[in-house]
Scaffold this motif. Structure first.
Motif, PDB file in Angstrom:
ATOM      1  N   ASP A 202       1.387   1.307  -6.803  1.00 44.55           N
ATOM      2  CA  ASP A 202       2.350   0.308  -6.350  1.00 44.55           C
ATOM      3  C   ASP A 202       1.583  -0.826  -5.673  1.00 44.55           C
ATOM      4  N   PRO A 203       1.604  -2.054  -6.238  1.00 42.97           N
ATOM      5  CA  PRO A 203       0.850  -3.157  -5.634  1.00 42.97           C
ATOM      6  C   PRO A 203       1.203  -3.402  -4.170  1.00 42.97           C
ATOM      7  N   ALA A 204       2.469  -3.242  -3.811  1.00 45.23           N
ATOM      8  CA  ALA A 204       2.862  -3.485  -2.413  1.00 45.23           C
ATOM      9  C   ALA A 204       2.203  -2.474  -1.482  1.00 45.23           C
ATOM     10  N   ASP A 205       2.141  -1.212  -1.898  1.00 41.40           N
ATOM     11  CA  ASP A 205       1.490  -0.195  -1.072  1.00 41.40           C
ATOM     12  C   ASP A 205      -0.010  -0.463  -0.935  1.00 41.40           C
ATOM     13  N   VAL A 206      -0.633  -0.855  -2.050  1.00 43.68           N
ATOM     14  CA  VAL A 206      -2.069  -1.151  -2.015  1.00 43.68           C
ATOM     15  C   VAL A 206      -2.344  -2.306  -1.058  1.00 43.68           C
ATOM     16  N   THR A 207      -1.538  -3.354  -1.143  1.00 40.11           N
ATOM     17  CA  THR A 207      -1.722  -4.518  -0.275  1.00 40.11           C
ATOM     18  C   THR A 207      -1.543  -4.142   1.189  1.00 40.11           C
ATOM     19  N   ARG A 208      -0.496  -3.392   1.485  1.00 41.84           N
ATOM     20  CA  ARG A 208      -0.206  -3.014   2.872  1.00 41.84           C
ATOM     21  C   ARG A 208      -1.336  -2.175   3.462  1.00 41.84           C
ATOM     22  N   ARG A 209      -1.851  -1.237   2.681  1.00 37.96           N
ATOM     23  CA  ARG A 209      -2.919  -0.375   3.205  1.00 37.96           C
ATOM     24  C   ARG A 209      -4.235  -1.130   3.348  1.00 37.96           C
ATOM     25  N   ALA A 210      -4.549  -2.007   2.397  1.00 36.85           N
ATOM     26  CA  ALA A 210      -5.787  -2.788   2.501  1.00 36.85           C
ATOM     27  C   ALA A 210      -5.754  -3.701   3.719  1.00 36.85           C
TER      28      ALA A 210
END
Length: 264
Positions: A202-210
């Motif tokens: 999920d791009p949103a999850d990846v962005t939030r965690r990064a």
């Protein structure tokens, strides 16, 4: 009867000529010096100037970051090169961001030599992620050695680069793996920010965690996954707004930050 002659006409030309002389002479006459205008001293922000020049001229070299002073973060990508690595490189180049790619030997050998060359040519760092992505702690000594040597030799033949960093698959390491890595002239690099992009596509999850990165962080991602590449615009935007510079892990280490981070 003769008409009287117009005696005023001969004066017209001299008067007109005089008028022209006065007008031209007035325009050409030296003017008195103007009063000096007081202006505040101009302060030049060289960093801003360099960024503007870089924006106007693609390829203009941006000033090298100093990670002892700047807010630096190392974006790292494992398991490639893969089908989405080219698009990822496009995004990084557009933002003048550097990263580290821990490549798997058999992926390089599977017709992706051009991508590995491009990674090196565009200023990114290449790291060794073994030949077959095996858990190194479970291998006998001879195979452990070959897993690293085979990938290192292939990348060196293709790019001329001798890799100086290595990441053990799954983060699984021990004293034996560490000794062999040092013997081959490499430093082990783990991470402190895991985006879990291999599990949650999920791009949103990846962005939030990064975006949880802090100065000196090493962020773990994988360029095999389309969702990770789709997340990169958001990752770069969010970290850039917080003043981060995107560097390789060796640049991070050379700038006074930690060379490897403990896996969480």
């Amino acid at each position: 009867m003769n008409r009287p002659r117009n005696r005023g006409w001969p004066l017209v030309v001299p008067l007109a000529a005089l008028l022209v002389v006065l007008l031209v002479g007035g325009a050409c006459a030296p003017r008195p010096p103007s009063m000096p205008v007081s202006r505040p001293p101009q302060v030049v922000d060289l960093g801003l100037l360099a960024r503007r020049l870089a924006a106007m001229q693609p390829g203009w070299p941006a000033p090298a970051p100093d990670c002892r002073r700047d807010r630096c973060v190392a974006l790292t990508f494992d398991d490639g090169p893969g089908p989405h690595t080219g698009r990822l490189l496009d995004l990084l180049r557009a933002r003048r961001a550097r990263a580290t790619f821990f490549v798997v030997g058999h992926m390089v050998a599977a017709g992706r030599a051009g991508l590995v060359r491009r990674i090196a040519q565009e200023g990114h760092e290449l790291g060794n992620h073994t030949w077959s992505h095996a858990a190194l702690t479970a291998l006998p000594d001879d195979r452990l050695r070959r897993e690293l040597l085979r990938t290192g030799d292939l990348v060196r033949r293709l790019t001329g680069v001798r890799m100086r960093v290595m990441r053990p698959p799954y983060g699984m390491t021990d004293g034996r793996v560490a000794r062999e890595t040092r013997r081959q002239g490499m430093a082990q690099i783990l991470w402190d920010v895991d985006t879990r992009d291999w599990r949650d596509r999920d791009p949103a999850d990846v962005t939030r965690r990064a975006a949880r990165a802090s100065p000196g962080s090493v962020v773990l991602m994988h360029d095999l996954h389309r969702a990770t590449v789709r997340a990169m615009t958001g990752v770069l935007d969010r970290l850039s707004r917080r003043g981060y510079r995107f560097v390789t892990v060796s640049e991070l280490a050379g700038g006074g930050r930690r060379a490897s981070a403990a896996k969480r």
